[in-house]
Design a protein around this motif. Structure first.
Motif, short mmCIF file in Angstrom:
data_model
loop_
_atom_site.label_atom_id
_atom_site.label_comp_id
_atom_site.label_asym_id
_atom_site.label_seq_id
_atom_site.Cartn_x
_atom_site.Cartn_y
_atom_site.Cartn_z
N SER A 189 0.85 -1.19 0.00
CA SER A 189 0.00 0.00 0.00
C SER A 189 0.89 1.24 0.00
CB SER A 189 -0.91 -0.01 1.24
OG SER A 189 -1.66 1.19 1.29
N TRP A 190 0.78 2.06 -1.07
CA TRP A 190 1.59 3.27 -1.21
C TRP A 190 0.71 4.47 -0.86
CZ3 TRP A 190 6.71 2.56 -2.35
CH2 TRP A 190 7.06 1.29 -2.82
N GLN A 191 1.00 5.09 0.26
CA GLN A 191 0.16 6.16 0.79
C GLN A 191 0.89 7.50 0.69
OE1 GLN A 191 -0.95 6.85 5.23
NE2 GLN A 191 -2.48 5.43 4.42
N THR A 192 0.26 8.46 0.04
CA THR A 192 0.86 9.79 -0.11
C THR A 192 0.08 10.79 0.74
OG1 THR A 192 -0.48 10.16 -2.10
CG2 THR A 192 1.76 9.36 -2.42
N ALA A 193 0.74 11.32 1.75
CA ALA A 193 0.09 12.31 2.60
C ALA A 193 -0.01 13.65 1.86
CB ALA A 193 0.88 12.48 3.90
N ARG A 194 1.09 14.02 1.21
CA ARG A 194 1.12 15.31 0.52
C ARG A 194 2.27 15.34 -0.47
NH1 ARG A 194 2.08 21.16 3.53
NH2 ARG A 194 1.53 22.51 1.78
N LEU A 195 1.99 15.78 -1.69
CA LEU A 195 3.04 16.01 -2.68
C LEU A 195 2.96 17.46 -3.12
CD1 LEU A 195 2.95 12.79 -4.95
CD2 LEU A 195 4.48 13.32 -3.06
N GLU A 196 3.76 18.28 -2.46
CA GLU A 196 3.73 19.72 -2.69
C GLU A 196 4.46 20.06 -3.99
OE1 GLU A 196 6.09 22.65 -0.12
OE2 GLU A 196 4.20 22.43 0.95
N PRO A 197 3.89 20.92 -4.84
CA PRO A 197 4.61 21.34 -6.05
C PRO A 197 5.99 21.90 -5.67
CG PRO A 197 2.34 22.09 -6.13
CD PRO A 197 2.54 21.53 -4.75
N THR A 198 7.04 21.31 -6.24
CA THR A 198 8.40 21.66 -5.85
C THR A 198 9.29 21.78 -7.07
OG1 THR A 198 8.09 20.37 -3.81
CG2 THR A 198 10.35 20.98 -4.38
N ALA A 199 9.78 22.98 -7.35
CA ALA A 199 10.69 23.21 -8.47
C ALA A 199 12.13 23.01 -7.99
CB ALA A 199 10.51 24.61 -9.03
N VAL A 200 12.91 22.31 -8.79
CA VAL A 200 14.29 22.01 -8.43
C VAL A 200 15.20 22.37 -9.61
CG1 VAL A 200 15.93 20.15 -7.92
CG2 VAL A 200 13.70 20.15 -6.84
N ASP A 201 16.35 22.95 -9.29
CA ASP A 201 17.36 23.23 -10.30
C ASP A 201 18.48 22.21 -10.12
OD1 ASP A 201 18.74 24.50 -12.36
OD2 ASP A 201 19.84 25.77 -10.97
N GLY A 202 18.51 21.19 -10.97
CA GLY A 202 19.50 20.12 -10.76
C GLY A 202 19.54 19.15 -11.93
N TYR A 203 19.86 17.90 -11.62
CA TYR A 203 20.03 16.86 -12.63
C TYR A 203 18.84 15.90 -12.54
CZ TYR A 203 24.73 18.77 -12.25
OH TYR A 203 25.81 19.63 -12.19
N ARG A 204 17.91 16.04 -13.45
CA ARG A 204 16.66 15.29 -13.37
C ARG A 204 16.90 13.78 -13.38
NH1 ARG A 204 10.95 16.62 -15.10
NH2 ARG A 204 9.89 14.61 -15.01
N HIS A 205 17.75 13.31 -14.30
CA HIS A 205 17.97 11.87 -14.43
C HIS A 205 18.50 11.29 -13.12
CE1 HIS A 205 19.20 7.99 -15.97
NE2 HIS A 205 20.44 8.23 -15.56
N ARG A 206 19.43 11.97 -12.49
CA ARG A 206 20.01 11.46 -11.25
C ARG A 206 18.99 11.49 -10.11
NH1 ARG A 206 25.83 14.66 -11.69
NH2 ARG A 206 26.48 13.68 -13.65
N MET A 207 18.15 12.52 -10.09
CA MET A 207 17.12 12.59 -9.07
C MET A 207 16.08 11.48 -9.27
SD MET A 207 17.91 15.03 -7.00
CE MET A 207 16.50 15.75 -6.19
N GLU A 208 15.75 11.19 -10.52
CA GLU A 208 14.82 10.09 -10.80
C GLU A 208 15.38 8.78 -10.26
OE1 GLU A 208 14.47 10.29 -15.01
OE2 GLU A 208 12.80 11.73 -14.98
N ARG A 209 16.68 8.54 -10.47
CA ARG A 209 17.32 7.31 -10.00
C ARG A 209 17.31 7.26 -8.47
NH1 ARG A 209 17.47 2.62 -10.82
NH2 ARG A 209 17.22 3.35 -12.94
#
Length: 207
Positions: A147-167
């Protein structure tokens, strides 16, 4: 006078024979031979670090590739089986194959980047909450018994390396799914620029 040179030569010959650069030579004194010994030890330390990095790379590559390869093989075996699958189940398996193929492509790209010593990648601004949502969708498909429960996913802008963050995000969710087991609960939240992934598995052993 030639004693240090003989020791240096003997050390070089042993390292060439064993392939293990962990040995060091004495650096006593302040003359040119002492400086040569110090330079030799510096070279050995760099070589040892390089070999250790290579070993870690091979181990990490093996670990990272094992899961998607196993999943691909399982889905292919099911599709090739004699039992006729309902259209919805067949589509679900094909979608899973597509996701696993994309993951393999991303993994291989990341491994090539590591093999090159870390290619220069430009930073970019992206929505980190979208990265988390995509990883969550994959996790729910990979671990349907959790069971995957999400309490809150706040819109969050990041300046970085998307591929590495995905991993990084996927590694967190995948480990949480693996250790939760059937009927387990994983809680995810993203607020104030902080991502929290909490499972209720066995945790780390005391030692």
């Amino acid at each position: 006078t030639l004693g240090p040179v003989r020791r240096l030569t003997a050390a070089a010959e042993r390292i060439a024979e064993t392939g293990e650069p962990s040995e060091r030579v004495s650096e006593g004194g302040r003359d040119e031979l002492a400086r040569l010994g110090a330079s030799f030890n510096t070279m050995l330390a760099s070589l040892e670090e390089s070999l250790e990095t290579q070993r870690r790379f091979v181990a990490d590559a093996s670990h990272e590739l094992r899961t998607p390869l196993t999943s691909l093989q399982t889905n292919i075996d099911v599709l090739r089986g004699e039992v006729e699958l309902p259209p919805e189940q067949r589509k679900r398996l094909l979608d899973d194959l597509d996701r696993e193929t994309q993951e393999m492509r991303a993994l291989i790209g990341g491994l090539l980047e590591l093999a090159r010593g870390g290619a220069q990648v430009e930073k970019q601004e992206f929505q980190f909450d979208e990265v988390v949502e995509d990883a969550l969708e994959r996790a729910r498909t990979r671990f349907p018994e959790v069971s995957w429960q999400t309490a809150r996913l706040e819109p969050t802008a990041v300046d970085g390396y998307r591929h590495r963050m995905e991993r990084a995000v996927w590694n967190l969710l995948e480990n949480a799914g693996k250790w939760s087991g059937e009927g387990g609960l994983v809680e995810i939240s993203l607020a104030g620029g902080e991502l929290q992934v909490r499972d209720h598995g066995p945790g780390f052993a005391e030692e």
